[in-house]
Design an enzyme around this catalytic site. Sequence first.
Site, PDB file in Angstrom:
ATOM      1  N   GLU A   1       0.885  -1.174   0.000  1.00  0.00           N
ATOM      2  CA  GLU A   1       0.000   0.000   0.000  1.00  0.00           C
ATOM      3  C   GLU A   1       0.917   1.215   0.000  1.00  0.00           C
ATOM      4  O   GLU A   1       1.482   1.568   1.042  1.00  0.00           O
ATOM      5  CB  GLU A   1      -0.879   0.007   1.266  1.00  0.00           C
ATOM      6  CG  GLU A   1      -1.768  -1.208   1.426  1.00  0.00           C
ATOM      7  CD  GLU A   1      -2.967  -1.182   0.498  1.00  0.00           C
ATOM      8  OE1 GLU A   1      -3.213  -0.146  -0.143  1.00  0.00           O
ATOM      9  OE2 GLU A   1      -3.640  -2.214   0.402  1.00  0.00           O
TER      10      GLU A   1
ATOM     11  N   CYS B   1      -2.232   9.378   2.206  1.00  0.00           N
ATOM     12  CA  CYS B   1      -1.851   8.846   0.883  1.00  0.00           C
ATOM     13  C   CYS B   1      -2.889   9.227  -0.162  1.00  0.00           C
ATOM     14  O   CYS B   1      -2.568   9.336  -1.332  1.00  0.00           O
ATOM     15  CB  CYS B   1      -1.667   7.341   0.961  1.00  0.00           C
ATOM     16  SG  CYS B   1      -3.039   6.506   1.745  1.00  0.00           S
TER      17      CYS B   1
HETATM   18  P1  NAD Z   1       8.429   4.871   4.676  1.00  0.00           P
HETATM   19  O1  NAD Z   1       8.401   3.996   3.467  1.00  0.00           O
HETATM   20  O2  NAD Z   1       9.586   5.734   4.867  1.00  0.00           O
HETATM   21  O3  NAD Z   1       8.333   3.983   6.009  1.00  0.00           O
HETATM   22  C1  NAD Z   1       7.287   3.075   6.225  1.00  0.00           C
HETATM   23  C2  NAD Z   1       7.765   1.954   7.142  1.00  0.00           C
HETATM   24  O4  NAD Z   1       8.791   1.219   6.476  1.00  0.00           O
HETATM   25  C3  NAD Z   1       8.359   2.428   8.460  1.00  0.00           C
HETATM   26  O5  NAD Z   1       7.919   1.572   9.480  1.00  0.00           O
HETATM   27  C4  NAD Z   1       9.846   2.272   8.232  1.00  0.00           C
HETATM   28  O6  NAD Z   1      10.588   2.057   9.408  1.00  0.00           O
HETATM   29  C5  NAD Z   1       9.905   1.050   7.347  1.00  0.00           C
HETATM   30  N1  NAD Z   1      11.107   0.942   6.517  1.00  0.00           N
HETATM   31  C6  NAD Z   1      11.957   1.927   6.147  1.00  0.00           C
HETATM   32  N2  NAD Z   1      12.942   1.405   5.384  1.00  0.00           N
HETATM   33  C7  NAD Z   1      12.708   0.086   5.280  1.00  0.00           C
HETATM   34  C8  NAD Z   1      13.353  -0.997   4.612  1.00  0.00           C
HETATM   35  N3  NAD Z   1      14.470  -0.817   3.911  1.00  0.00           N
HETATM   36  N4  NAD Z   1      12.820  -2.229   4.703  1.00  0.00           N
HETATM   37  C9  NAD Z   1      11.683  -2.436   5.408  1.00  0.00           C
HETATM   38  N5  NAD Z   1      11.016  -1.455   6.048  1.00  0.00           N
HETATM   39  C10 NAD Z   1      11.523  -0.211   5.989  1.00  0.00           C
HETATM   40  O7  NAD Z   1       7.064   5.666   4.646  1.00  0.00           O
HETATM   41  P2  NAD Z   1       6.620   6.812   5.661  1.00  0.00           P
HETATM   42  O8  NAD Z   1       7.393   8.044   5.371  1.00  0.00           O
HETATM   43  O9  NAD Z   1       6.606   6.271   7.033  1.00  0.00           O
HETATM   44  O10 NAD Z   1       5.096   7.011   5.239  1.00  0.00           O
HETATM   45  C11 NAD Z   1       4.640   7.872   4.238  1.00  0.00           C
HETATM   46  C12 NAD Z   1       4.315   7.124   2.981  1.00  0.00           C
HETATM   47  O11 NAD Z   1       3.341   6.110   3.247  1.00  0.00           O
HETATM   48  C13 NAD Z   1       3.686   8.016   1.927  1.00  0.00           C
HETATM   49  O12 NAD Z   1       4.254   7.730   0.686  1.00  0.00           O
HETATM   50  C14 NAD Z   1       2.221   7.617   1.951  1.00  0.00           C
HETATM   51  O13 NAD Z   1       1.537   7.862   0.748  1.00  0.00           O
HETATM   52  C15 NAD Z   1       2.319   6.166   2.257  1.00  0.00           C
HETATM   53  N6  NAD Z   1       1.062   5.638   2.782  1.00  0.00           N
HETATM   54  C16 NAD Z   1       0.324   4.816   1.988  1.00  0.00           C
HETATM   55  C17 NAD Z   1      -0.895   4.340   2.438  1.00  0.00           C
HETATM   56  C18 NAD Z   1      -1.729   3.419   1.579  1.00  0.00           C
HETATM   57  O14 NAD Z   1      -2.595   2.776   2.142  1.00  0.00           O
HETATM   58  N7  NAD Z   1      -1.514   3.358   0.283  1.00  0.00           N
HETATM   59  C19 NAD Z   1      -1.358   4.697   3.701  1.00  0.00           C
HETATM   60  C20 NAD Z   1      -0.579   5.529   4.488  1.00  0.00           C
HETATM   61  C21 NAD Z   1       0.635   5.996   4.019  1.00  0.00           C
END
Ligand code: NAD
Length: 525
Positions: free
Chosen positions: A240, A274
């Site tokens: 997502e 998002c």
């Molecule tokens: P992010 O990708 O930076 O982090 C998300 C999660 O991934 C965190 O828990 C982080 O610690 C973990 N993470 C970071 N690097 C990783 C790796 N190499 N391997 C595994 N996990 C890792 O995202 P964010 O900044 O926390 O959130 C914002 C983003 O989330 C935006 O792009 C937003 O659109 C998206 N989002 C999407 C939805 C949806 O349902 N489509 C909902 C909410 C947020």
Amino acid sequence: MSPKPPSQQQTHQTDDYLKLRKSITIQEASDSQIKKIYQILRSSQKDLQQFSVSQRAAEIDKIIGYIKANKEAICTRIVTDTGKSRTDALVSEVLGVLDNLHWNKANAHKILKLRKVSTPISLLGKKSYIQQEPYGTVLIIAPWNYPFHIAMTFITGAFLAGNSIIFKPSEHTPLTGLIEEICAISPLLKQSLKVVYGSGVTAEKLIDEKPNKIFFTGSTRTGKAILKKASQYIIPVDLELGGKDAMVVFPDVDIKRTVAGALWGGLTNAGQSCTSVELLCIHKDIFEQFIEQLTTAVQPLVINTGDQGDADIGAMTTDFQLEIVKQQLDDAIEKGATIIAGGNTFNEKGRFFPPTLVSNISPEMKLYQEETFGPVIALLPFDDEKQLATELNQLPYGLSASIWSRDIDRARRLANAIQVGAVSINNVMLTEGNPALPFGGVKQSGFGRAKGKEGLLAFTRSKSILIDKQSSKIEPNWFPYTRQKYQLFQQLIDVLFTPSWIKLIKLAKTGLALEKEAQRDRGNQ
Ligand code: NAD
């Protein structure tokens, strides 16, 4: 607008994004802690499977009761970690969770039960079933923007389906201890769940221990990294990811209501959703009038956090996101954009960014191509519906959109033409307000569906079961193959796929001949 062809597009936030994420001190989970956690959860999942879906649903009732009774304290925790306005915390997080839990609890039994399906006439006498099995131990990795909603909705969905769960919250909004406190009201859920704190480093270690499925919500950048890592172990992944949602406004709308919808859709959660409205596409016939009303309506919005429910827009959650928004605006201004309201005049101390309206947008701007994830709405005039659909489809993302018009046929036509996972017509961000509707994107917004029937099924694998009677009968398609059988199978194919009323008679005749041949061959051996 003349969008770039897809090959030249930037597909997600640039590498500068990574540099902006200031290092915060994070306690990572150790290898031995992680191994131990998997050991415990793999064993507790076997216990959990002994409980029926209805028994697990009864545990969800306890969770609902606990959240209802503690909603004010929960809101305070969410506000403290995120800086949201209190109403955003109550409505989008607490109410959203209760809605989803309630729906899942009420529908899980019928979605997850053993289903009998039809068996074709060529397999006469057999019965077929589909059984939904839990994956085992699932890993849920969450972002910082809806830390409560995403945690509780996914954890309880996975639990209802019979999985044990490792939940890795964002290091930026960990809500430390809150999820465990709530889930402890159900001893069964408590023993099926471990919350593991840490950053991407910890998340990677968790993947290396091979969960049975990964549910990732977050940025497209991280989604790609997870997919790559998971591919080493062939772990199924649901992604997502980010979005760049458009709101399309035709000239026949009620302007006052549509302006109110646009402001909420673009600015709720300080634009850190998002599915926030990032591109507001307004028909040129009402463009000036619409912008005038939008500019007037944005002025009285109250920006605050720690409020009593009377602030509209909260603070932004992280320094780096504030910086990204600022950089996108600078880039847009440099390339000719006009700020109509707000702009880069924010109070860094409180991470408050003013609600910002920008016009004269063009496709070479980051603000047009990349996810902004802040309280900024880019305004774009359009003339031709087909041309607009083409332009929107050239964007790398495809999460959701909204279309506003009295002409529902026109709105549905455009909804069909644009490549997104969800469309709200004459409302905004509302598909996700209905727990019965699946949620998820296309293109760089990811794949897989959360919520609704598909969301529960996503926590299971389908196992097919076919039951035949115990008898001495040899199947015609088993060995030995003979020329006579071959000819009879040819006849069978002709009959089976012929739409005719005498099909059944012909089928019976050929079937009997095949049966006879099969049993004769057996006798000959
Ligand atoms: P992010 O990708 O930076 O982090 C998300 C999660 O991934 C965190 O828990 C982080 O610690 C973990 N993470 C970071 N690097 C990783 C790796 N190499 N391997 C595994 N996990 C890792 O995202 P964010 O900044 O926390 O959130 C914002 C983003 O989330 C935006 O792009 C937003 O659109 C998206 N989002 C999407 C939805 C949806 O349902 N489509 C909902 C909410 C947020």
